[in-house]
Design a protein around this motif. Structure first.
Motif, short mmCIF file in Angstrom:
data_model
loop_
_atom_site.label_atom_id
_atom_site.label_comp_id
_atom_site.label_asym_id
_atom_site.label_seq_id
_atom_site.Cartn_x
_atom_site.Cartn_y
_atom_site.Cartn_z
N GLU A 17 -0.51 6.67 -6.57
CA GLU A 17 -1.95 6.43 -6.58
C GLU A 17 -2.49 6.22 -7.85
OE1 GLU A 17 -5.75 9.28 -5.95
OE2 GLU A 17 -3.97 10.12 -5.30
N LEU A 18 -3.40 5.17 -8.14
CA LEU A 18 -3.89 4.93 -9.34
C LEU A 18 -4.47 6.05 -10.00
CD1 LEU A 18 -4.63 2.84 -11.65
CD2 LEU A 18 -6.47 2.31 -10.30
N ALA A 19 -4.27 6.39 -11.04
CA ALA A 19 -4.80 7.58 -11.79
C ALA A 19 -4.42 7.56 -13.30
CB ALA A 19 -4.17 8.91 -11.38
N PRO A 20 -4.93 8.35 -14.35
CA PRO A 20 -4.74 8.22 -15.68
C PRO A 20 -3.44 8.38 -16.06
CG PRO A 20 -6.92 9.33 -15.38
CD PRO A 20 -6.54 9.18 -14.13
N LYS B 40 -12.98 4.77 -16.56
CA LYS B 40 -13.32 5.70 -15.08
C LYS B 40 -13.61 4.45 -14.07
CE LYS B 40 -16.18 8.54 -16.38
NZ LYS B 40 -17.01 10.02 -16.36
N ASP B 41 -14.57 3.63 -14.30
CA ASP B 41 -15.17 2.66 -13.46
C ASP B 41 -13.92 1.87 -12.80
OD1 ASP B 41 -15.00 1.58 -15.86
OD2 ASP B 41 -16.14 0.10 -15.05
N LEU B 42 -12.70 1.40 -13.40
CA LEU B 42 -11.69 0.76 -13.05
C LEU B 42 -10.90 1.66 -12.35
CD1 LEU B 42 -11.03 -1.33 -16.31
CD2 LEU B 42 -12.29 -1.99 -14.36
N PHE B 43 -10.71 2.79 -12.80
CA PHE B 43 -9.64 3.75 -12.16
C PHE B 43 -10.27 4.22 -10.90
CE2 PHE B 43 -7.57 3.63 -16.12
CZ PHE B 43 -6.28 4.03 -15.91
N GLU B 44 -11.48 4.36 -10.55
CA GLU B 44 -12.24 4.71 -9.36
C GLU B 44 -12.41 3.72 -8.28
OE1 GLU B 44 -15.18 7.03 -10.89
OE2 GLU B 44 -14.02 8.66 -11.71
N ASP B 45 -12.31 2.20 -8.77
CA ASP B 45 -12.59 1.16 -7.75
C ASP B 45 -11.76 1.31 -6.80
OD1 ASP B 45 -12.12 -1.65 -7.23
OD2 ASP B 45 -14.14 -1.45 -7.91
N ASN C 22 -10.89 -0.99 -4.63
CA ASN C 22 -9.94 -2.21 -4.44
C ASN C 22 -8.85 -2.01 -5.37
OD1 ASN C 22 -9.56 -4.89 -3.58
ND2 ASN C 22 -10.25 -5.59 -5.54
N ASN C 23 -9.20 -1.50 -6.53
CA ASN C 23 -7.97 -1.30 -7.57
C ASN C 23 -6.95 -0.37 -6.97
OD1 ASN C 23 -9.16 -3.24 -9.53
ND2 ASN C 23 -10.35 -1.79 -10.53
N LYS C 24 -7.63 0.72 -6.44
CA LYS C 24 -6.54 1.74 -6.05
C LYS C 24 -5.84 1.52 -4.80
CE LYS C 24 -8.67 5.89 -5.54
NZ LYS C 24 -9.79 6.93 -5.15
N SER C 25 -6.38 0.62 -4.06
CA SER C 25 -5.35 0.19 -2.81
C SER C 25 -4.32 -0.83 -3.40
CB SER C 25 -6.31 -0.43 -1.76
OG SER C 25 -7.25 -1.41 -2.12
N LYS C 26 -4.85 -1.91 -4.36
CA LYS C 26 -3.83 -2.87 -4.78
C LYS C 26 -2.84 -2.19 -5.42
CE LYS C 26 -6.80 -7.02 -5.04
NZ LYS C 26 -7.19 -7.95 -5.77
N PHE C 27 -3.12 -1.37 -6.50
CA PHE C 27 -2.17 -0.56 -7.25
C PHE C 27 -1.08 0.24 -6.53
CE2 PHE C 27 -0.38 2.90 -9.81
CZ PHE C 27 -0.22 2.40 -10.95
N GLU C 28 -1.55 0.97 -5.37
CA GLU C 28 -0.78 2.01 -4.53
C GLU C 28 0.19 0.84 -4.07
OE1 GLU C 28 -0.76 5.74 -1.56
OE2 GLU C 28 -2.44 4.80 -2.48
N ALA C 29 -0.16 -0.16 -3.56
CA ALA C 29 0.66 -1.24 -2.63
C ALA C 29 1.72 -1.75 -3.56
CB ALA C 29 -0.22 -2.38 -2.05
N GLU C 30 1.34 -2.04 -4.98
CA GLU C 30 2.45 -2.61 -5.66
C GLU C 30 3.20 -1.56 -6.46
OE1 GLU C 30 2.41 -5.15 -9.97
OE2 GLU C 30 0.39 -4.83 -8.67
N PHE C 31 2.78 -0.28 -6.83
CA PHE C 31 3.55 0.52 -7.37
C PHE C 31 4.10 1.71 -6.64
CE2 PHE C 31 1.33 -1.52 -10.64
CZ PHE C 31 2.21 -2.15 -11.47
N GLY C 32 3.42 2.08 -5.30
CA GLY C 32 3.68 3.16 -4.52
C GLY C 32 3.03 4.49 -4.89
#
Length: 436
Positions: A172-175, A153-158, A160-170
């Protein structure tokens, strides 16, 4: 006249004597009645724990003392095989793995007379079907389980990770909920420069049934209605569903950084160790792993772990459950009391949740799932109730099929020795030789 009288008196005396002897014999038999019930379990397992916890209350209720015989996992199979071969009556109840039922059922006592509609309605779909062979029910489930998604959960709710992931894959980062999202998230964390010792997930490639079960989970998700064998006993292991699922796993292995390099030595235990040590962002693991994952005594990521249903393929969510059953050998001389024991243990089903983290009754899942410690039970119930969830084929040759054909096929593909189509084509020929 005196002789006749003497003769009658003698007959009367002998009759009274025999009657008295008969009464004594009945008393002796009653006093020497064996009021014990011998139960075979795997040593150190939840089955042993719950048997120990309930033995006193069962004696209070029935007058029968439970004698627990515990042996290692493989020892349960060996003891059952010996008992059903010799008919020695060495034990009255056994708790066994679902994969052994097709090999043992001919030596077991049918128990459909104790399975009520209320019981069937509270058990997860497929549990009674999984112990039904040739029209008879041979086992009452103690617990069921399957793989679900556990994630950090800590990685998925971070943020910085959320913004990077959405920029790369289009998105939201979620399970992840499907194969593509699972691969996206695994590749994101597997190649994340902020976490150099982190991998996205694992793939089971070890020489064990665990690797086969993991692959078959995805075969159900791909849309298969039959696993390995169809309803007529024809081998379908090389159809599009089995091939597609194995290719999906191979894609994860073939993409740099997603999984650790030692795939061929990885299964449940190795995956759990990596996850508990903080080296994985996700794992598809047996549901009960959630409890130790959030225990600070066993896990470095305790309090940071979330649970979600199993991922879905084109046909939706699906898994191959791993239930255990209580059965009664036909050689038991106390079958009726053994049936009472099965009913008694069904009423105590919640104790398996305390001992293992899973149970067999949906009502137990609903009750315990409201607690934080057992919050994995809600996504696990969703997974077990999914339309594509199905049992392994009911065949006495399953262990031979698994060891001789399926494990080698999975390893050849994940080890880069053959394509999925080639390896499963070879597996089909081997399986046909086994079942025919």
């Amino acid at each position: 006249m005196n002789k006749k009288l003497l003769f009658l008196i003698t007959l009367l005396f002998v009759g009274l004597l025999l009657s008295a002897c008969g009464d004594d014999n009945e008393v002796v038999e009653e006093n020497n009645e064996d009021n014990t019930l011998t139960v075979l379990v795997e040593g150190g397992s939840p089955a042993e724990t719950v048997a120990e916890e309930t033995r006193d209350s069962f004696k209070e209720e029935t007058g029968y003392e439970v004698v627990i015989e515990s042996v290692p996992y493989t020892g349960v199979y060996d003891r059952m095989r010996t008992e059903l071969t010799t008919g020695a009556g060495a034990f009255d109840v056994a708790t066994i793995d679902t994969i052994w039922l097709p090999a043992f059922y001919e030596g077991l006592e049918p128990i459909q007379d104790i399975v009520t509609d209320e019981m069937s309605g509270d058990l997860f779909p497929g549990l009674i079907d999984g112990s039904t062979i040739e029209g008879n029910v041979y086992g009452l489930p103690t617990w069921t389980n399957s793989k679900i998604l556990l994630y950090r959960k800590d990685l998925f709710e971070d943020e910085n990770n959320k913004s990077k992931f959405e920029a790369e894959f289009g998105y939201e980062l979620a399970p992840p909920v499907n194969w593509q999202q699972y691969k996206d998230v695994a590749s994101f964390f597997g190649n994340n420069e902020d976490y150099p010792e982190l991998y996205g997930t694992t793939v089971f490639g070890a020489s064990s049934g665990d690797s086969v079960a993991s692959w078959l989970d995805h075969v159900t998700q791909a849309g298969a209605d039959n696993l390995v064998l169809d309803d007529k006993g024809e081998v379908v292991v090389n159809d599009q569903y089995h091939v597609t699922a194995l290719n999906m796993l191979n894609d994860l292995v073939s993409t740099d950084g997603i999984v650790p390099e030692n795939t061929m030595e990885t299964a449940s235990a190795e995956t759990a160790e990596l996850f508990y040590n903080g080296n994985l962002a996700m794992m598809l693991a047996w549901g009960h792993f959630y409890v130790p994952a959030n225990d600070p005594n066993t896990s470095d990521v305790a309090g940071k772990v979330g649970a979600a249903p199993m991922i879905a393929g084109e046909a939706g969510i699906g898994v191959v459950p791993g239930p255990w059953y209580q059965v009664i050998p036909a050689s038991s001389t106390k079958k009726e009391m053994a049936k009472e024991y099965l009913k008694f243990m069904y009423e105590k089903n919640e104790l398996y949740t305390d001992a293992l983290g899973v149970a067999a009754r949906q009502s137990v899942f609903e009750e315990y799932g409201q607690q934080d410690k057992y919050s994995h039970l809600t996504p696990l119930a969703t997974t077990l109730n999914a339309a594509q969830t199905q049992n392994r084929p009911s065949t006495a040759q399953w262990q031979e099929i698994e060891s001789e054909a399926l494990i080698p096929a999975v390893q050849k593909v994940l080890g880069g020795e053959a394509t999925a189509q080639e390896a499963l084509g070879e597996a089909k020929e081997i399986i046909e030789g086994i079942v025919n």
